[in-house]
Design a protein around this motif. Sequence first.
Motif, PDB file in Angstrom:
ATOM      1  N   GLU A  12       0.864  -1.167   0.000  1.00 28.26           N
ATOM      2  CA  GLU A  12       0.000   0.000   0.000  1.00 28.26           C
ATOM      3  C   GLU A  12       0.912   1.232   0.000  1.00 28.26           C
ATOM      4  O   GLU A  12       1.998   1.222   0.577  1.00 28.26           O
ATOM      5  CB  GLU A  12      -0.884   0.001   1.245  1.00 28.26           C
ATOM      6  N   ARG A  13       0.479   2.289  -0.623  1.00 31.31           N
ATOM      7  CA  ARG A  13       1.295   3.502  -0.741  1.00 31.31           C
ATOM      8  C   ARG A  13       0.543   4.670  -0.138  1.00 31.31           C
ATOM      9  O   ARG A  13      -0.615   4.918  -0.481  1.00 31.31           O
ATOM     10  CB  ARG A  13       1.592   3.755  -2.221  1.00 31.31           C
ATOM     11  N   LYS A  14       1.157   5.369   0.798  1.00 29.08           N
ATOM     12  CA  LYS A  14       0.531   6.529   1.441  1.00 29.08           C
ATOM     13  C   LYS A  14       1.499   7.704   1.456  1.00 29.08           C
ATOM     14  O   LYS A  14       2.714   7.531   1.508  1.00 29.08           O
ATOM     15  CB  LYS A  14       0.151   6.215   2.894  1.00 29.08           C
ATOM     16  N   VAL A  15       0.931   8.889   1.422  1.00 27.55           N
ATOM     17  CA  VAL A  15       1.682  10.128   1.590  1.00 27.55           C
ATOM     18  C   VAL A  15       1.103  10.824   2.815  1.00 27.55           C
ATOM     19  O   VAL A  15      -0.106  11.022   2.914  1.00 27.55           O
ATOM     20  CB  VAL A  15       1.564  11.044   0.353  1.00 27.55           C
ATOM     21  N   VAL A  16       1.980  11.149   3.759  1.00 29.81           N
ATOM     22  CA  VAL A  16       1.580  11.858   4.975  1.00 29.81           C
ATOM     23  C   VAL A  16       2.274  13.217   4.955  1.00 29.81           C
ATOM     24  O   VAL A  16       3.486  13.305   5.135  1.00 29.81           O
ATOM     25  CB  VAL A  16       1.944  11.067   6.245  1.00 29.81           C
ATOM     26  N   GLN A  17       1.502  14.239   4.693  1.00 29.83           N
ATOM     27  CA  GLN A  17       2.033  15.596   4.594  1.00 29.83           C
ATOM     28  C   GLN A  17       2.287  16.184   5.975  1.00 29.83           C
ATOM     29  O   GLN A  17       1.629  15.816   6.936  1.00 29.83           O
ATOM     30  CB  GLN A  17       1.030  16.496   3.866  1.00 29.83           C
ATOM     31  N   GLY A  18       3.244  17.096   6.051  1.00 28.60           N
ATOM     32  CA  GLY A  18       3.359  17.886   7.248  1.00 28.60           C
ATOM     33  C   GLY A  18       4.700  17.907   7.947  1.00 28.60           C
ATOM     34  O   GLY A  18       4.932  18.759   8.784  1.00 28.60           O
ATOM     35  N   GLU A  70      10.579  13.686   7.828  1.00 31.41           N
ATOM     36  CA  GLU A  70      10.416  13.145   9.178  1.00 31.41           C
ATOM     37  C   GLU A  70       8.943  12.935   9.504  1.00 31.41           C
ATOM     38  O   GLU A  70       8.390  13.536  10.428  1.00 31.41           O
ATOM     39  CB  GLU A  70      11.088  14.081  10.182  1.00 31.41           C
ATOM     40  N   ILE A  71       8.322  12.022   8.763  1.00 24.86           N
ATOM     41  CA  ILE A  71       6.873  11.805   8.928  1.00 24.86           C
ATOM     42  C   ILE A  71       6.512  11.290  10.307  1.00 24.86           C
ATOM     43  O   ILE A  71       5.370  11.433  10.732  1.00 24.86           O
ATOM     44  CB  ILE A  71       6.325  10.865   7.844  1.00 24.86           C
ATOM     45  N   GLN A  72       7.478  10.719  11.031  1.00 31.23           N
ATOM     46  CA  GLN A  72       7.176  10.235  12.377  1.00 31.23           C
ATOM     47  C   GLN A  72       6.758  11.386  13.300  1.00 31.23           C
ATOM     48  O   GLN A  72       6.086  11.160  14.305  1.00 31.23           O
ATOM     49  CB  GLN A  72       8.366   9.468  12.969  1.00 31.23           C
ATOM     50  N   PHE A  73       7.111  12.614  12.937  1.00 30.10           N
ATOM     51  CA  PHE A  73       6.759  13.765  13.762  1.00 30.10           C
ATOM     52  C   PHE A  73       5.388  14.349  13.422  1.00 30.10           C
ATOM     53  O   PHE A  73       4.999  15.355  14.021  1.00 30.10           O
ATOM     54  CB  PHE A  73       7.835  14.845  13.665  1.00 30.10           C
ATOM     55  N   ILE A 112       0.357  10.059  10.935  1.00 29.74           N
ATOM     56  CA  ILE A 112       1.100   8.821  10.693  1.00 29.74           C
ATOM     57  C   ILE A 112       0.554   7.706  11.568  1.00 29.74           C
ATOM     58  O   ILE A 112       0.498   6.552  11.150  1.00 29.74           O
ATOM     59  CB  ILE A 112       2.634   9.002  10.872  1.00 29.74           C
ATOM     60  N   ASN A 113       0.127   8.032  12.775  1.00 33.81           N
ATOM     61  CA  ASN A 113      -0.451   7.000  13.639  1.00 33.81           C
ATOM     62  C   ASN A 113      -1.700   6.400  13.017  1.00 33.81           C
ATOM     63  O   ASN A 113      -1.912   5.183  13.083  1.00 33.81           O
ATOM     64  CB  ASN A 113      -0.759   7.576  15.022  1.00 33.81           C
ATOM     65  N   ALA A 114      -2.530   7.225  12.398  1.00 35.32           N
ATOM     66  CA  ALA A 114      -3.751   6.726  11.751  1.00 35.32           C
ATOM     67  C   ALA A 114      -3.409   5.782  10.596  1.00 35.32           C
ATOM     68  O   ALA A 114      -4.047   4.737  10.420  1.00 35.32           O
ATOM     69  CB  ALA A 114      -4.604   7.895  11.261  1.00 35.32           C
ATOM     70  N   VAL A 115      -2.397   6.136   9.804  1.00 27.60           N
ATOM     71  CA  VAL A 115      -1.971   5.287   8.685  1.00 27.60           C
ATOM     72  C   VAL A 115      -1.472   3.937   9.212  1.00 27.60           C
ATOM     73  O   VAL A 115      -1.810   2.880   8.678  1.00 27.60           O
ATOM     74  CB  VAL A 115      -0.884   5.998   7.843  1.00 27.60           C
ATOM     75  N   LEU A 116      -0.672   3.973  10.266  1.00 25.75           N
ATOM     76  CA  LEU A 116      -0.146   2.729  10.838  1.00 25.75           C
ATOM     77  C   LEU A 116      -1.253   1.881  11.465  1.00 25.75           C
ATOM     78  O   LEU A 116      -1.266   0.657  11.305  1.00 25.75           O
ATOM     79  CB  LEU A 116       0.942   3.038  11.864  1.00 25.75           C
ATOM     80  N   LEU A 117      -2.192   2.514  12.153  1.00 22.22           N
ATOM     81  CA  LEU A 117      -3.308   1.755  12.727  1.00 22.22           C
ATOM     82  C   LEU A 117      -4.138   1.087  11.639  1.00 22.22           C
ATOM     83  O   LEU A 117      -4.561  -0.064  11.796  1.00 22.22           O
ATOM     84  CB  LEU A 117      -4.180   2.667  13.593  1.00 22.22           C
ATOM     85  N   ASP A 118      -4.374   1.793  10.541  1.00 24.51           N
ATOM     86  CA  ASP A 118      -5.111   1.189   9.409  1.00 24.51           C
ATOM     87  C   ASP A 118      -4.371  -0.044   8.902  1.00 24.51           C
ATOM     88  O   ASP A 118      -4.980  -1.077   8.612  1.00 24.51           O
ATOM     89  CB  ASP A 118      -5.299   2.192   8.277  1.00 24.51           C
ATOM     90  N   LEU A 119      -3.055   0.058   8.766  1.00 21.15           N
ATOM     91  CA  LEU A 119      -2.271  -1.085   8.303  1.00 21.15           C
ATOM     92  C   LEU A 119      -2.384  -2.242   9.295  1.00 21.15           C
ATOM     93  O   LEU A 119      -2.636  -3.377   8.891  1.00 21.15           O
ATOM     94  CB  LEU A 119      -0.793  -0.688   8.140  1.00 21.15           C
ATOM     95  N   TRP A 120      -2.192  -1.969  10.562  1.00 20.63           N
ATOM     96  CA  TRP A 120      -2.244  -3.042  11.565  1.00 20.63           C
ATOM     97  C   TRP A 120      -3.616  -3.691  11.629  1.00 20.63           C
ATOM     98  O   TRP A 120      -3.740  -4.897  11.777  1.00 20.63           O
ATOM     99  CB  TRP A 120      -1.829  -2.515  12.930  1.00 20.63           C
TER     100      TRP A 120
END
Length: 78
Positions: free
Chosen positions: A48-54, A58-61, A66-74
């Motif tokens: 799956e490919r996602k872009v997290v702006q902002g 350093e998207i972890q910040f 990014i948490n929402a994207v990771l939760l969707d994956l999990w």
Amino acid sequence: MDHFTPWNAALPLAELREASYPKLVVSGGHSRGFDTICDELADKIDAERKVVQGAGHEIQFTGDPINAVLLDLWHSAE
């Protein structure tokens, strides 16, 4: 002696593609070059490919985005 650099790494793309777990490639949408590399990687490993702006590179910040994207994956994992 060969010096390791990221651009000459031998990535196990076939093995990653065949792996049964969900895969995700995320970028920050700040660089056309990085996004193109991420698009290609996601295609090659069937991710799956996602872009997290902002936060640029350093998207972890980005926190919640990014948490929402990771939760969707999990949650998509069986």
